[in-house]
Design a protein around this motif. Structure first.
Motif, PDB file in Angstrom:
ATOM      1  N   UNK A  27     -40.318  18.254 -31.786  1.00 12.33           N
ATOM      2  CA  UNK A  27     -41.515  18.597 -31.004  1.00 12.33           C
ATOM      3  C   UNK A  27     -42.274  17.314 -30.693  1.00 12.33           C
ATOM      4  N   UNK A  28     -42.831  17.258 -29.483  1.00 14.88           N
ATOM      5  CA  UNK A  28     -43.610  16.089 -29.083  1.00 14.88           C
ATOM      6  C   UNK A  28     -45.065  16.484 -28.879  1.00 14.88           C
ATOM      7  N   UNK A  29     -45.962  15.530 -29.143  1.00 10.19           N
ATOM      8  CA  UNK A  29     -47.396  15.851 -29.136  1.00 10.19           C
ATOM      9  C   UNK A  29     -47.943  16.163 -27.748  1.00 10.19           C
ATOM     10  N   UNK A  30     -47.386  15.515 -26.750  1.00  7.97           N
ATOM     11  CA  UNK A  30     -47.895  15.686 -25.383  1.00  7.97           C
ATOM     12  C   UNK A  30     -47.617  17.105 -24.872  1.00  7.97           C
ATOM     13  N   UNK A  31     -48.621  17.719 -24.246  1.00  5.97           N
ATOM     14  CA  UNK A  31     -48.418  19.061 -23.686  1.00  5.97           C
ATOM     15  C   UNK A  31     -47.543  18.958 -22.443  1.00  5.97           C
ATOM     16  N   UNK A  32     -46.856  20.053 -22.072  1.00  2.00           N
ATOM     17  CA  UNK A  32     -46.018  20.017 -20.861  1.00  2.00           C
ATOM     18  C   UNK A  32     -46.791  19.581 -19.609  1.00  2.00           C
ATOM     19  N   UNK A  33     -48.036  20.044 -19.472  1.00  2.00           N
ATOM     20  CA  UNK A  33     -48.822  19.695 -18.284  1.00  2.00           C
ATOM     21  C   UNK A  33     -49.143  18.198 -18.281  1.00  2.00           C
ATOM     22  N   UNK A  66     -45.961  26.485 -15.815  1.00  2.00           N
ATOM     23  CA  UNK A  66     -45.196  25.950 -14.687  1.00  2.00           C
ATOM     24  C   UNK A  66     -46.026  26.029 -13.402  1.00  2.00           C
ATOM     25  N   UNK A  67     -46.737  27.129 -13.227  1.00  2.00           N
ATOM     26  CA  UNK A  67     -47.643  27.269 -12.069  1.00  2.00           C
ATOM     27  C   UNK A  67     -48.695  26.161 -12.086  1.00  2.00           C
ATOM     28  N   UNK A  68     -49.228  25.902 -13.254  1.00  2.00           N
ATOM     29  CA  UNK A  68     -50.258  24.877 -13.440  1.00  2.00           C
ATOM     30  C   UNK A  68     -49.728  23.494 -13.044  1.00  2.00           C
ATOM     31  N   UNK A  69     -48.512  23.196 -13.495  1.00  2.00           N
ATOM     32  CA  UNK A  69     -47.885  21.899 -13.185  1.00  2.00           C
ATOM     33  C   UNK A  69     -47.709  21.739 -11.668  1.00  2.00           C
ATOM     34  N   UNK A  70     -47.213  22.781 -11.014  1.00  2.00           N
ATOM     35  CA  UNK A  70     -46.973  22.708  -9.560  1.00  2.00           C
ATOM     36  C   UNK A  70     -48.292  22.560  -8.801  1.00  2.00           C
ATOM     37  N   UNK A  71     -49.295  23.321  -9.212  1.00  2.00           N
ATOM     38  CA  UNK A  71     -50.594  23.278  -8.532  1.00  2.00           C
ATOM     39  C   UNK A  71     -51.259  21.907  -8.663  1.00  2.00           C
ATOM     40  N   UNK A  72     -51.114  21.290  -9.829  1.00  4.07           N
ATOM     41  CA  UNK A  72     -51.826  20.030 -10.080  1.00  4.07           C
ATOM     42  C   UNK A  72     -51.125  18.797  -9.518  1.00  4.07           C
ATOM     43  N   UNK A  73     -49.797  18.785  -9.527  1.00  5.00           N
ATOM     44  CA  UNK A  73     -49.117  17.503  -9.340  1.00  5.00           C
ATOM     45  C   UNK A  73     -48.202  17.387  -8.108  1.00  5.00           C
ATOM     46  N   UNK A  74     -48.029  18.455  -7.362  1.00  2.14           N
ATOM     47  CA  UNK A  74     -47.211  18.364  -6.153  1.00  2.14           C
ATOM     48  C   UNK A  74     -45.856  17.701  -6.438  1.00  2.14           C
ATOM     49  N   UNK A  75     -45.176  18.192  -7.451  1.00  3.80           N
ATOM     50  CA  UNK A  75     -43.830  17.716  -7.776  1.00  3.80           C
ATOM     51  C   UNK A  75     -42.822  18.764  -7.314  1.00  3.80           C
ATOM     52  N   UNK A  76     -41.614  18.318  -6.943  1.00  2.00           N
ATOM     53  CA  UNK A  76     -40.549  19.265  -6.601  1.00  2.00           C
ATOM     54  C   UNK A  76     -39.896  19.709  -7.912  1.00  2.00           C
ATOM     55  N   UNK A  77     -40.186  20.922  -8.291  1.00  2.00           N
ATOM     56  CA  UNK A  77     -39.772  21.421  -9.609  1.00  2.00           C
ATOM     57  C   UNK A  77     -38.548  22.309  -9.502  1.00  2.00           C
ATOM     58  N   UNK A  78     -37.554  22.042 -10.368  1.00  2.00           N
ATOM     59  CA  UNK A  78     -36.472  23.013 -10.575  1.00  2.00           C
ATOM     60  C   UNK A  78     -36.694  23.614 -11.955  1.00  2.00           C
ATOM     61  N   UNK A  79     -36.557  24.940 -12.029  1.00  2.00           N
ATOM     62  CA  UNK A  79     -36.875  25.638 -13.280  1.00  2.00           C
ATOM     63  C   UNK A  79     -35.718  26.526 -13.709  1.00  2.00           C
ATOM     64  N   UNK A  80     -35.394  26.489 -14.987  1.00  2.00           N
ATOM     65  CA  UNK A  80     -34.368  27.360 -15.545  1.00  2.00           C
ATOM     66  C   UNK A  80     -34.807  27.909 -16.887  1.00  2.00           C
ATOM     67  N   UNK A  81     -34.073  28.907 -17.348  1.00  2.00           N
ATOM     68  CA  UNK A  81     -34.366  29.489 -18.667  1.00  2.00           C
ATOM     69  C   UNK A  81     -34.734  30.951 -18.574  1.00  2.00           C
TER      70      UNK A  81
END
Length: 238
Positions: A27-33, A66-81
């Motif tokens: 586990x890493x300390x940094x949050x996903x966002x 994941x919604x939060x990440x897309x809204x904040x950072x305008x990255x092209x996200x691929x998502x699986x799981x």
């Protein structure tokens, strides 16, 4: 070649597994966002996210993150799981995801993959996770008894827009990707391939650039452990 820094989410934290083993995780300390923000700050344009809770439950558990990440950072996200039905694909596309990765559900039910590709053109990526030449499913907990290349031949004309090939034996091990097997997949595949599993150094990235039909490469543990510096990595991102 596209560089896909990776974020694996489990219990709302960034984690890395060794060979997909949920009992062998860091586990890493940094949050996903915050981690996504760090990638954006460095100038990356693409992001690979795996919802590990989703892989275990078959539900879109971390959709809000994941919604939060897309809204904040305008990255092209691929998502699986754990994406196992058309409704969940729709939810992610509505949230602004660039590609939705289908794995276990597509391997267990080829018709589902075909239907998804028809309904969501250019949005479906196929995740092929292999161990000793055979595909694994359900969070890598079981083998499908299907040879990777045989399966690919059957679904090659379905309209998948990207193929992500992972060698499970290399994942999280930082022993370099399995370029030989990846090359076999890339030569056969009708769509471009993204390499996943085992990236250990910038040399791996440079080697991948020379391969045909390779769209990009996913880098995870080597970033978190400091083996690859983001400043160095982003220079390889095209």
């Amino acid at each position: 070649m596209k560089i896909f820094p990776a974020i694996d989410i489990k219990d709302k934290k960034c984690v890395r597994l060794v060979k997909g083993d949920f009992d062998n995780k860091t586990e890493y300390k940094m949050s996903p966002v915050k981690q996504a923000g760090k990638y954006k700050e460095h100038g990356f344009k693409n992001l690979h996210i795996v919802d590990l809770d989703g892989a275990l439950t078959g539900e879109t558990v971390n959709q809000d993150i994941i919604k939060d990440i897309i809204a904040k950072f305008d990255l092209r996200v691929e998502i699986g799981g754990g994406i196992r039905n058309l409704d969940n694909i729709q939810k992610y596309i509505d949230a602004g995801v660039d590609k939705v990765i289908l794995g276990s559900a597509a391997i267990k039910d080829k018709n589902f993959l075909k239907e998804a590709c028809e309904k969501f053109p250019n949005k479906i990526a196929l995740g092929l996770d292999a161990k000793d030449g055979y595909l694994s499913v359900s969070g890598w907990k079981e083998s499908s008894n299907q040879l990777t290349l045989d399966y690919l031949k059957e679904v090659n004309d379905y309209g998948v827009s990207r193929l992500i090939y992972t060698d499970i034996n290399r994942d999280g091990m930082k022993q370099s990707p399995n370029f030989d097997e990846t090359l076999k997949v890339a030569e056969l595949s009708n769509c471009p391939v993204v390499i996943s599993g085992g990236v250990s150094s910038i040399d791996d990235i440079k080697q991948a650039k020379n391969l045909k039909n390779i769209e990009g490469i996913i880098v995870g543990k080597a970033i978190y452990d400091g083996d690859i510096k983001l400043e160095e990595l982003v220079k390889e991102d095209a």
